[in-house]
Design a protein around this motif. Structure first.
Motif, PDB file in Angstrom:
ATOM      1  N   GLN A 143       0.819  -1.210   0.000  1.00 41.32           N
ATOM      2  CA  GLN A 143       0.000   0.000   0.000  1.00 41.32           C
ATOM      3  C   GLN A 143       0.855   1.263   0.000  1.00 41.32           C
ATOM      4  N   LEU A 144       1.891   1.268   0.858  1.00 38.67           N
ATOM      5  CA  LEU A 144       2.736   2.468   0.929  1.00 38.67           C
ATOM      6  C   LEU A 144       3.581   2.625  -0.326  1.00 38.67           C
ATOM      7  N   ASN A 145       4.045   1.512  -0.882  1.00 36.42           N
ATOM      8  CA  ASN A 145       4.823   1.606  -2.120  1.00 36.42           C
ATOM      9  C   ASN A 145       3.975   2.147  -3.269  1.00 36.42           C
ATOM     10  N   SER A 146       2.679   1.796  -3.265  1.00 32.64           N
ATOM     11  CA  SER A 146       1.783   2.326  -4.300  1.00 32.64           C
ATOM     12  C   SER A 146       1.650   3.843  -4.169  1.00 32.64           C
ATOM     13  N   ILE A 147       1.553   4.331  -2.935  1.00 39.13           N
ATOM     14  CA  ILE A 147       1.457   5.776  -2.700  1.00 39.13           C
ATOM     15  C   ILE A 147       2.762   6.459  -3.081  1.00 39.13           C
ATOM     16  N   ILE A 148       3.883   5.842  -2.696  1.00 42.78           N
ATOM     17  CA  ILE A 148       5.192   6.424  -3.033  1.00 42.78           C
ATOM     18  C   ILE A 148       5.380   6.487  -4.545  1.00 42.78           C
ATOM     19  N   GLU A 149       4.900   5.472  -5.238  1.00 40.91           N
ATOM     20  CA  GLU A 149       5.000   5.473  -6.703  1.00 40.91           C
ATOM     21  C   GLU A 149       4.204   6.643  -7.289  1.00 40.91           C
ATOM     22  N   GLY A 150       3.027   6.922  -6.689  1.00 38.57           N
ATOM     23  CA  GLY A 150       2.237   8.076  -7.134  1.00 38.57           C
ATOM     24  C   GLY A 150       2.964   9.386  -6.878  1.00 38.57           C
ATOM     25  N   MET A 151       3.670   9.476  -5.768  1.00 38.92           N
ATOM     26  CA  MET A 151       4.434  10.687  -5.461  1.00 38.92           C
ATOM     27  C   MET A 151       5.554  10.882  -6.485  1.00 38.92           C
ATOM     28  N   ARG A 152       6.187   9.801  -6.856  1.00 34.34           N
ATOM     29  CA  ARG A 152       7.277   9.898  -7.837  1.00 34.34           C
ATOM     30  C   ARG A 152       6.765  10.304  -9.214  1.00 34.34           C
ATOM     31  N   ASN A 153       5.505   9.928  -9.502  1.00 33.13           N
ATOM     32  CA  ASN A 153       4.933  10.314 -10.790  1.00 33.13           C
ATOM     33  C   ASN A 153       4.784  11.821 -10.906  1.00 33.13           C
ATOM     34  N   LEU A 154       4.623  12.502  -9.746  1.00 29.71           N
ATOM     35  CA  LEU A 154       4.504  13.967  -9.789  1.00 29.71           C
ATOM     36  C   LEU A 154       5.778  14.609 -10.317  1.00 29.71           C
ATOM     37  N   LEU A 155       6.916  13.939 -10.129  1.00 34.38           N
ATOM     38  CA  LEU A 155       8.184  14.480 -10.638  1.00 34.38           C
ATOM     39  C   LEU A 155       8.180  14.544 -12.163  1.00 34.38           C
ATOM     40  N   LEU A 156       7.355  13.700 -12.766  1.00 34.83           N
ATOM     41  CA  LEU A 156       7.313  13.651 -14.228  1.00 34.83           C
ATOM     42  C   LEU A 156       6.326  14.667 -14.825  1.00 34.83           C
ATOM     43  N   LYS A 157       5.537  15.269 -13.933  1.00 32.66           N
ATOM     44  CA  LYS A 157       4.570  16.275 -14.407  1.00 32.66           C
ATOM     45  C   LYS A 157       5.256  17.630 -14.441  1.00 32.66           C
ATOM     46  N   GLU A 158       5.563  18.050 -15.668  1.00 34.58           N
ATOM     47  CA  GLU A 158       6.337  19.275 -15.854  1.00 34.58           C
ATOM     48  C   GLU A 158       5.611  20.483 -15.305  1.00 34.58           C
ATOM     49  N   ALA A 159       4.302  20.552 -15.537  1.00 36.47           N
ATOM     50  CA  ALA A 159       3.531  21.712 -15.083  1.00 36.47           C
ATOM     51  C   ALA A 159       3.584  21.836 -13.557  1.00 36.47           C
ATOM     52  N   TYR A 160       3.459  20.695 -12.860  1.00 36.10           N
ATOM     53  CA  TYR A 160       3.490  20.704 -11.397  1.00 36.10           C
ATOM     54  C   TYR A 160       4.847  21.183 -10.887  1.00 36.10           C
ATOM     55  N   MET A 161       5.905  20.636 -11.443  1.00 41.42           N
ATOM     56  CA  MET A 161       7.244  20.985 -10.991  1.00 41.42           C
ATOM     57  C   MET A 161       7.577  22.435 -11.302  1.00 41.42           C
ATOM     58  N   LYS A 162       7.109  22.909 -12.510  1.00 40.94           N
ATOM     59  CA  LYS A 162       7.396  24.285 -12.881  1.00 40.94           C
ATOM     60  C   LYS A 162       6.655  25.263 -11.985  1.00 40.94           C
ATOM     61  N   ALA A 163       5.364  24.964 -11.706  1.00 44.22           N
ATOM     62  CA  ALA A 163       4.580  25.846 -10.840  1.00 44.22           C
ATOM     63  C   ALA A 163       5.204  25.929  -9.450  1.00 44.22           C
ATOM     64  N   LEU A 164       5.660  24.787  -8.929  1.00 42.08           N
ATOM     65  CA  LEU A 164       6.263  24.777  -7.600  1.00 42.08           C
ATOM     66  C   LEU A 164       7.586  25.523  -7.576  1.00 42.08           C
ATOM     67  N   SER A 165       8.353  25.396  -8.696  1.00 41.84           N
ATOM     68  CA  SER A 165       9.647  26.060  -8.771  1.00 41.84           C
ATOM     69  C   SER A 165       9.488  27.572  -8.869  1.00 41.84           C
ATOM     70  N   GLU A 166       8.561  28.031  -9.738  1.00 37.79           N
ATOM     71  CA  GLU A 166       8.350  29.472  -9.915  1.00 37.79           C
ATOM     72  C   GLU A 166       7.790  30.098  -8.648  1.00 37.79           C
ATOM     73  N   ALA A 167       6.923  29.380  -7.937  1.00 35.94           N
ATOM     74  CA  ALA A 167       6.361  29.926  -6.703  1.00 35.94           C
ATOM     75  C   ALA A 167       7.449  30.149  -5.668  1.00 35.94           C
ATOM     76  N   GLY A 168       8.470  29.320  -5.704  1.00 36.52           N
ATOM     77  CA  GLY A 168       9.556  29.461  -4.747  1.00 36.52           C
ATOM     78  C   GLY A 168      10.412  30.675  -5.033  1.00 36.52           C
ATOM     79  N   GLU A 169      10.350  31.215  -6.250  1.00 35.90           N
ATOM     80  CA  GLU A 169      11.141  32.374  -6.612  1.00 35.90           C
ATOM     81  C   GLU A 169      10.367  33.673  -6.478  1.00 35.90           C
ATOM     82  N   GLU A 170       9.039  33.578  -6.308  1.00 39.98           N
ATOM     83  CA  GLU A 170       8.187  34.769  -6.212  1.00 39.98           C
ATOM     84  C   GLU A 170       7.986  35.163  -4.755  1.00 39.98           C
ATOM     85  N   GLU A 171       7.795  36.466  -4.545  1.00 44.72           N
ATOM     86  CA  GLU A 171       7.516  36.959  -3.211  1.00 44.72           C
ATOM     87  C   GLU A 171       6.063  36.676  -2.849  1.00 44.72           C
ATOM     88  N   GLY A 172       5.749  36.816  -1.570  1.00 46.26           N
ATOM     89  CA  GLY A 172       4.406  36.565  -1.102  1.00 46.26           C
ATOM     90  C   GLY A 172       4.334  35.288  -0.284  1.00 46.26           C
TER      91      GLY A 172
END
Length: 572
Positions: A61-90
Motif C-alpha cells: 500500500q505504501l509503495n503504491s502511494i510512493i509510486e504516485g508521489m514519484r509520478n509527480l516528478l514527471l509532471k512538468e507543469a506541477y514541478m514548474k509551478a512549484l519552482s516558480e512559486a519558490g522564486e516569487e515573493e508573497g
C-alpha cells in the motif's frame, strides 16, 4: 516448648515420602513447563509469520502511494509551478499555480483511498493543501512567513536527498491518526530543489493488515518506531489493554521475559519500525489447566502408594535399629559390659562394633587421658622454655656500658637488680609464683631500665592486697611491661608511665597494664611478636579457653592490656 524428636522409623518414612514427592513434583513441573514453553513458542512462531504477511500488505500500500508521489516528478507543469512559486515573493501560491497543483495531485488522492491530504511546499515556505477533509484550520499557522520551513522534517527530507521518508505521525501537526510520507523534490530541469511534498496517509492501512488476531481476547498488534524512543505509531486490539501492553513491551525490551505479556516481533520494511504482536501470558496458559489437573491427580495417587511402601520399608529397617537403640540406652544408664547379640545385617554389624567399642572403652579412655595429660605437660614445658631471652642481653649490654663510662657504685645496684630478676625468673624451677614476687620482678626490671635510660620510666602498682599471696604463672605480667617499655615508652619523647592494677571479680583475677606511650598504629603487628603470643598460649593452656588477653591502643596516647584469669578453670 520443645519439639518432640521423631523416631528413626518416622524419619525414614518422611525421607522416602519426601523423595517421592520431590520426584513427582519435578516430573510434574517439568512436564508443565515444557507444555507452557511449547504453547508460547507456537504462538510466537505463528504470529511471526502473520506479522510478515501484515508487513507485506502495508508495504504494498505504501509503495503504491510512493509510486504516485514519484509520478509527480514527471509532471512538468506541477514541478514548474512549484519552482516558480519558490522564486516569487508573497505567502501564497497564485491562482494559476493553485489550479496546476490541484490538478496534478488530484489523481493521487483519487487513486489511493487511504491518502487524506497532499501538501505541496515551495522553497520559500508557500503551502498548498489538497485534502479530502473540509476543515483545514489546523494548518492555518503554516501559511504565514514560511513557518512551515522551521519544522524538523524539512531538514530530514533535505538530508534524504530525494528519498521518501515515512513518519509515524502527521508531519505538521503531530496528530496520531495519520502518518506522513515526505519527500524533497529535485529540480525538473537542473539538479536543484524546487520544494517539498507531504502525503498524509490514514493509519487504516494497518487495519486490514492486522485482521488475523486468532481466537484470543487479549491479543493486540502494535507498530513501534524504535528511532523515536519506542514511539507507538499504531495500535489494534482492545483499547483496555493498550496502555498495559505498550508499557509491558517497553519493560520487556529492557528486561527480557520480565513482564506478564508474551510478544512476537518482526522488523518492518520501514527503517526503525517494528511490528509487534502481544498477548497476556495468562490467556495462553489457559490450555494448561487440564494438564495441571491431570498431573495433580497423578501426584495424589502416587502419594498414597508412597505412604504404604514407605511404611513397610521403614518398619523393616527400624526394628534392628530399635534393638541397637535399647543397647545404647543401657550403656547411657551405666552398663559397661554388653551381652546383647546382633545379626549379620548392616545394622547388626554396627551393633557388634558398638558392643566392642563399649567393652574396650574404659581402657581406651584411661590411655587417652594419660596421653593427653603427658602431652599437655610437654606443651607447657616447651612454651615455658621458649621465652625470649632478649632482656638478658640488653641488661648485660647496659651493665657493660656503665662499667666503661661511669666506674661508679651504680653498677652494684644494677647487678643486684639483675640478680633479683634472674632469681625470680627461675623461681626454683616452679611454674607458679606469688603475685608479690611477680611485682618485685617488674620493679627490678624497671630499676635496670631506668639505669639505662636515666630514670625515664615510672611504674605505679595498685594491686589488691588479697592477691599478693595468690600464685599465678610466672612471667605472666612482665612481657606486657617489657612490651610497653620497648614499643611504647622508649621511642616517646620525655618520661613515660606504666600503671599496673589487679583485683578479683567473683572467680576471676583481672590485671591491667596501661602505658602512655606512642601507641600501636597497626594491631596486626602484635601477632607477629613471639613474646605476647607465648603469654597468650600459656594463659589458655593453664587457665582455660574462657581466660583472655585483650589489647587496645590509640596512636599517640598509649596502650591498654587487660588480662582475665579464670581461677576455677586453672589446669595446674
Amino acid at each position: 516448648m520443645k519439639i518432640k524428636q521423631r523416631t528413626i522409623q518416622q524419619q525414614i518414612q518422611i525421607a522416602i515420602i519426601s523423595i517421592s514427592i520431590f520426584s513427582m513434583l519435578v516430573l510434574g513441573i517439568g512436564t508443565f513447563m515444557l507444555t507452557t514453553n511449547k504453547i508460547v513458542e507456537n504462538y510466537q512462531q505463528d504470529f511471526y509469520y502473520s506479522l510478515q504477511t501484515s508487513d507485506n500488505i502495508v508495504e504494498l500500500q505504501l509503495n503504491s502511494i510512493i509510486e504516485g508521489m514519484r509520478n509527480l516528478l514527471l509532471k512538468e507543469a506541477y514541478m514548474k509551478a512549484l519552482s516558480e512559486a519558490g522564486e516569487e515573493e508573497g505567502s501564497y501560491f497564485s491562482s494559476k499555480e493553485t489550479r496546476i497543483l490541484e490538478k496534478s495531485v488530484n489523481e493521487l488522492t483519487l487513486q489511493q483511498a487511504s491518502v487524506q491530504e497532499v501538501l505541496s511546499v515551495s522553497l520559500n515556505g508557500k503551502l498548498h493543501i489538497h485534502s479530502k477533509k473540509s476543515d483545514l484550520s489546523q494548518y492555518t499557522s503554516f501559511y504565514r512567513n514560511g513557518e512551515i520551513l522551521k519544522q524538523d522534517w524539512i531538514k530530514e527530507a533535505q538530508d534524504a536527498d530525494g528519498k521518501e521518508l515515512i513518519l509515524g505521525s502527521n508531519a505538521l501537526t503531530g496528530k496520531e491518526d495519520t502518518l506522513s510520507i515526505v519527500k524533497y523534490l529535485r529540480g525538473y530541469k537542473e539538479d536543484s530543489g524546487v520544494g517539498y511534498l507531504v502525503v498524509n496517509v490514514s493509519k487504516n492501512i494497518f487495519k486490514k493488515a492486522f485482521e488475523n488476531r486468532g481466537n484470543y481476547k487479549t491479543n493486540c498488534f502494535m507498530v513501534v518506531d524504535e528511532n523515536k524512543e519506542n514511539q507507538l505509531i499504531y495500535f489494534q486490539g482492545d483499547e483496555n489493554y493498550k496502555e498495559g501492553i505498550y508499557k509491558a513491551y517497553i519493560e520487556d525490551s529492557v528486561q527480557s521475559g520480565k513482564t506478564s505479556y508474551i510478544f512476537s516481533t518482526r522488523g518492518s520494511f520501514v527503517n526503525g519500525w517494528k511490528l509487534i504482536s502481544g498477548i497476556q501470558s495468562s490467556e495462553l496458559n489457559a490450555q494448561k489447566i487440564s494438564i495441571g489437573t491431570l498431573i495433580s491427580i497423578m501426584i495424589l495417587i502416587l502419594f498414597g502408594v508412597g505412604m504404604f511402601v514407605s511404611h513397610t520399608i521403614a518398619r523393616r529397617i527400624y526394628m534392628p535399629l530399635k534393638k541397637l537403640e535399647r543397647t545404647m540406652q543401657s550403656v547411657e544408664e551405666g552398663t559397661r559390659n554388653i551381652t546383647e547379640e546382633f545379626d549379620d545385617s548392616e545394622v547388626g554389624l554396627l551393633g557388634q562394633k558398638f558392643k566392642e567399642m563399649v567393652n574396650n572403652n574404659l581402657v581406651l579412655r584411661e590411655r587417652l587421658l594419660y596421653a593427653k595429660i603427658k602431652q599437655r605437660e610437654q606443651e607447657l614445658h616447651l612454651l615455658q622454655e621458649q621465652i625470649n631471652p632478649h632482656f638478658l642481653y640488653n641488661a648485660l649490654d647496659a651493665l657493660y656500658c656503665m662499667a666503661i663510662v661511669h666506674e661508679e657504685d651504680e653498677i652494684a645496684t644494677m647487678v643486684a637488680a639483675l640478680s633479683d630478676n634472674f632469681k625470680l625468673s627461675l623461681n626454683k624451677g616452679s611454674n607458679l609464683i606469688q603475685v608479690r614476687d611477680e611485682l618485685d620482678h617488674i620493679r627490678a626490671y624497671i630499676t635496670i631500665q631506668n639505669m639505662r635510660y636515666k630514670d625515664k620510666f615510672h611504674v605505679q602498682i595498685q594491686v589488691d592486697s588479697s592477691l599478693m599471696d595468690k600464685k599465678i604463672l610466672k612471667l605472666l605480667l612482665i612481657p606486657f611491661v617489657e612490651n610497653a617499655v620497648y614499643h611504647g615508652l622508649e621511642t616517646k619523647i620525655g618520661e613515660g608511665n606504666i600503671w599496673i592494677t589487679g583485683h578479683e571479680e567473683e572467680e576471676r583475677i583481672v590485671f591491667t597494664v596501661i602505658d602512655d606511650g606512642v601507641g600501636i598504629d597497626d594491631m596486626s603487628k602484635l601477632n607477629k611478636g613471639y613474646g605476647i603470643n607465648n603469654v597468650k598460649e600459656r594463659i589458655e593452656l593453664y587457665y582455660g579457653e574462657n581466660s583472655e588477653v585483650v589489647i587496645t591502643s590509640e596512636p599517640g596516647k598509649g596502650t591498654r592490656v587487660k588480662i582475665v584469669l579464670m581461677e576455677n578453670e586453672m589446669r595446674i
